[in-house]
Design an enzyme around this catalytic site. Sequence first.
Site, PDB file in Angstrom:
ATOM      1  CG  ASN A  58      -6.983  -1.133  -0.546  1.00 61.95           C
ATOM      2  OD1 ASN A  58      -5.751  -0.769  -1.187  1.00 61.95           O
ATOM      3  ND2 ASN A  58      -6.479  -1.176   0.638  1.00 61.95           N
TER       4      ASN A  58
ATOM      5  CG  HIS B  92      -3.552   3.314   0.806  1.00 64.13           C
ATOM      6  ND1 HIS B  92      -3.643   2.850  -0.474  1.00 64.13           N
ATOM      7  CD2 HIS B  92      -3.477   2.372   1.800  1.00 64.13           C
ATOM      8  CE1 HIS B  92      -4.161   1.619  -0.457  1.00 64.13           C
ATOM      9  NE2 HIS B  92      -3.992   1.301   0.970  1.00 64.13           N
TER      10      HIS B  92
ATOM     11  CB  CYS C  77      -1.061   0.087   1.334  1.00 61.69           C
ATOM     12  SG  CYS C  77      -1.948  -1.209   1.107  1.00 61.69           S
TER      13      CYS C  77
END
Length: 335
Positions: free
Chosen positions: A292, A262, A114
């Site tokens: 995501n 993020h 991430c």
Amino acid sequence: MYHSKITGLGFYVPDNVVTNDDLSKVIDTNDEWIQERTGIQERRHIIPGQDTTTSMGVKAAKIAIERAGIDKNDIDFIVFATLSPDYYFPGPGVLVQRDLGIGTVGALDVRNQCSGFIYALSVADQYIKSGMYKNVLVIGSEVHSAGLDMTTRGRGVSVIFGDGAGAAIVSREEDLTKGILSTHLHSEGVHAEELIVKAPGMCGRWVTDILKDNDPDDETYFPYMNGQFVFKNAVVRFAEVINEGLEANNLQVSDIDMLIPHQANLRISQFIQKKFGLNDDQVYNNIMKYGNTTAASVPIALTEAWELGKIKSGDTVVLAAFGSGFTWASAIIKW
């Protein structure tokens, strides 16, 4: 002495939209359950044979190159961030070099999940500041859909992730008041197993073992996430690394024009927004549409915010990420 600046941005997501209702047909879940926990309404999944991690990265890169106003052969170096490469090896950086038809420039793969795009951006920034390169192509791209446990057993993770790619051209900037002012990178490997895919791996479950056993109950090759533990750590580390970047540049929270977090979970982003007292115009979220997308989430959101006119010349833009590793990072940019 140089700074680096982002001169071109692009993103690509597959056409295949997968809604929460679509998932409820194969997983014991529903739209209300998913939105309440994640804020996600839909995500994109590739159609096998049409897109790959590399091909999506190439499509995003072509847009970024055009917007930067450069030729592909002006690119000196490639940095590709992903946790889902086309092959176990080689990584996708060299595949991008091949598919774009760029000369024999260096290509580096970043495996920081991430936080991958901000880590990759930091690498590009340092290379340009040193004078080694003039234009660096930075890509974050992920295909999650091919590796998710699309059963009720895996619903806590599988409803979260989507596929997509974002790219940036990072170029030399002689005005030291503009561009990437600083980047800040951290890790805490003691928590590595709290968000992990264990197999295949050279010290875990080997591919040959998985194929030999053919065990439908073997979960080692699906993502595992200790959700509450990750959430608690994420909100702390997000705040720390954002503050670190502001302090390094003698900035205040009030100086932030746009925060691009993020896109891990809308609840995390909302928590950070409230903690810093930012209004809706100072934070950009698109997890509702894309889920995501790990290393791709920051460049996708950054590109979309810029396309919508939410980022303008002179703005102070903050990028921040937290994820598996644990790793976390931030970048402070004067647009």
